[in-house]
Design an enzyme around this catalytic site. Structure first.
Site, short mmCIF file in Angstrom:
data_model
loop_
_atom_site.label_atom_id
_atom_site.label_comp_id
_atom_site.label_asym_id
_atom_site.label_seq_id
_atom_site.Cartn_x
_atom_site.Cartn_y
_atom_site.Cartn_z
CG ASN A 398 -20.83 -25.45 25.24
OD1 ASN A 398 -21.32 -25.31 26.35
ND2 ASN A 398 -20.08 -26.48 24.93
CG ASP A 399 -18.34 -21.17 26.33
OD1 ASP A 399 -18.47 -22.23 26.98
OD2 ASP A 399 -17.30 -20.89 25.70
CB VAL A 400 -23.91 -17.71 24.40
CG1 VAL A 400 -22.70 -16.98 23.88
CG2 VAL A 400 -24.45 -18.69 23.38
CB VAL A 401 -27.01 -21.72 26.36
CG1 VAL A 401 -27.60 -20.96 25.18
CG2 VAL A 401 -26.16 -22.87 25.86
CB ALA A 438 -15.02 -21.01 28.08
#
Lengths: 471, 104
Positions: A398-401, A438
């Site tokens: 999620n956050d890394v993309v 996050a």
């Protein structure tokens, strides 16, 4: 009995040699395994010759403790599933820190007994090293245990925050340092006896480790685990100095670990574009961006459509995240990749350095499933490839993309991400409509070229495999 | 350790070890970051020998108890760290074998 203690130093020197060679052999996956085997053999022999230390008592107790600890370590490490590796590593790291704190405690008790609580030999370098080693070891012990509890799910993985938290943490740290100074100097004008502030010192060190880790959430664990790894290494090195003569094997091994851990910690923090300070004191996710309206809507898609899309693509990139680990989907994902490969589709894996809960987490899971490491691409290698990619399959990341990282004002701003949104099509495998760690809304899910495939990642990947086989 | 020479010797050694660690570790590729971490985890298990000496020289029951626990923790650190690292590296070993992967 003849005195064989002269053998200890040569053996320790050889041990250090094999530790360094072992680490060096880790520079390539093909040689890495032999490296750890050599280091292991060296460690075993070092442990055995330690029994020859002159004047050693309590040998039976020692043997019992080794059997208990070694037995536990062996069985737990053999049985743990690959997906549970992060908490296992945190646990063993914490135990090392605890052992270091214990050594400090024994050394300081010995010093105190020798001085009878007065300042006769107080202020010695031995005491100084034992106190610093005890502080760092205690922090690493308590902190790693909290990290373990959070990763294991026995404790809420979300950051635990309360008002005045930073003030409390700072106060505890300062008190720990002050009591440590008292232990070293044992000044006569202090009305308290050393029997009071010595235990107090350790309680405060443990308390600080606990308090410091509470506000850190799951996605920051890669930074935290590697930092406590460095801490334990340093504690071990410092404790090496608490012996007379110093135990140089502990000093050198500890410092090498300290260097390794620090390097990894900085790498991980850089991968999130955050400072170490920010990780530990930022309580990430607490801040929410306001005034940003995301355009578009989340568009679902079903398995058969995705299967067709994948089957007729030229190039597919799979971007896994922690969700893949939670669902234990790596085996199915590998099957899917194999099927596509057999159809002539070019398949690659995009690995973000902080995807998952420890450094290299995704690499380990995919290696377990049998994916050749040649197919695993690092963020910098893979990012230029997204524009020429037909389909990106985001699995539990999620956050890394999240492209919000490119938008000023977003809490994620500046974090280097996998630029999956540049691909022609993005399929996101997702359990539900929830947000990432996050707690930030992911713009990617609302893009025109994004479709969401809801369900458990393992099950969905399995259904994709079935659908592909029918095509 | 009261001897100032010993102290300086220690600083020399510590500095060289730090450089050695930095140089050796900066060559480890990203895909091996987990085994690097658990491997260095295993290496700080050398704390076991210190714990053994601490227990071996302990005289009071309190020291013995703390030393005993320290040896248990150190031994768990060593064996656990080794087994975990070995298991992970074994997978990388297996994953490279031709014929296992259908990916081209």
């Amino acid at each position: 009995m003849t005195d064989l203690s002269w053998i200890i130093d040569p053996v320790y020197i050889a041990t250090i040699f094999f530790f360094i060679v072992g680490m060096q052999r880790m520079s390539h996956p093909l040689t890495a395994r032999s490296g750890i085997v050599w280091a292991g053999a060296a460690m075993l022999i070092a442990t055995l010759v330690t029994f020859l230390t002159p004047g050693l008592t309590n040998v039976a107790l020692m043997a019992i403790a080794i059997v208990i600890g070694g037995g536990f370590g062996y069985l737990a490490a053999k049985r743990v599933a690959m997906t549970d590796m992060p908490q296992m590593i945190a646990l063993y790291n914490g135990m090392g820190g605890g052992a270091a704190a214990g050594i400090s405690a024994v050394a300081l008790l010995g010093l105190t007994a020798a001085t009878g609580g007065d300042a006769a030999t107080a202020g010695s370098a031995t005491g100084l090293f034992a106190v610093i080693g005890g502080l760092i070891g205690g922090v690493s012990f308590a902190g790693s245990i909290i990290a373990f509890l959070k990763l294991q799910g026995w404790m809420r993985p979300r950051p635990i925050t309360f008002s005045g938290q930073q003030l409390l943490n700072t106060t505890v740290l300062i008190l720990a340092i002050l009591s440590g100074i008292l232990v070293i100097l044992q000044p006569a004008w202090v009305p308290l006896s050393v029997a009071v502030y010595l235990p107090l010192f350790f309680v405060l060190a443990l308390g600080f480790g606990l308090l410091m880790t509470l506000p850190i959430g799951g996605a920051d664990m890669p930074v935290v685990i590697s930092m406590y790894n460095a801490f334990t290494g340093l504690a071990v090195a410092l404790d090496g100095f608490s012996f007379a003569p110093p135990n140089y094997a502990m000093v050198i091994a500890g410092i090498i670990v300290g260097a390794a851990g620090s390097l990894l910690t900085l790498n991980m923090a850089k991968a999130m574009n955050r400072s170490i300070r920010n990780v530990f004191f930022g309580a990430f996710g607490a801040t929410e961006e306001t005034g940003v309206q995301i355009q578009g809507s989340m568009k679902p898609i079903d398995v058969d459509d995705v299967a067709v899309m994948l089957a007729y693509a030229d190039k597919v990139i799979i971007a896994p995240g922690y969700g893949m680990a939670v669902a234990q989907a790596q085996q199915k994902v590998k099957e899917l990749a194999d099927l596509l490969g057999a159809r002539g589709v070019e398949v690659k894996f995009a690995i973000h350095p902080v995807a998952g809960r420890m450094p290299g987490h995704m690499n380990v899971l995919l290696a377990e499933a049998g994916v050749d490491y040649g197919h695993l691409l690092d963020r910098d290698e893979v990012n230029p490839e997204f524009p020429s990619t037909d389909v990106v399959l985001v699995i539990g990341a999620n956050d890394v993309v999240n492209p919000a990282a490119h938008r000023q004002g977003s809490p994620l701003f500046g974090m280097p991400i996998l630029d999956v949104e540049q691909a022609k099509n993005v399929i996101v495998l997702k359990r539900g409509q929830g947000r990432g760690f996050a707690g930030i809304e992911n713009d990617l899910f609302y893009r025109d070229n994004t479709r969401l495939l809801y369900g458990d990642a393992q099950e969905t990947a399995g259904r994709l495999v079935q659908a592909l086989k029918k095509l | 350790m009261t001897d100032i020479t010993t102290l300086w010797t220690a600083v020399y050694i510590a500095m060289l070890a730090a450089f050695t660690g930095y140089v050796v570790i900066s060559r480890v590729p990203v895909i091996l970051h987990t085994p690097l971490m658990s491997g260095s985890n295993f290496i700080h298990g050398i704390v076991l020998v210190g714990a053994m000496v601490a227990l071996g020289l302990a005289t009071t029951p309190l020291e013995q108890a703390i030393g005993f626990v320290a040896v248990i923790l150190g031994a768990a650190n060593v064996t656990g760290g080794y087994v975990v690292t070995e298991r992970i590296l074994q997978m990388f070993d297996r994953a490279k074998k031709p014929g296992k992967g259908g990916l081209k």
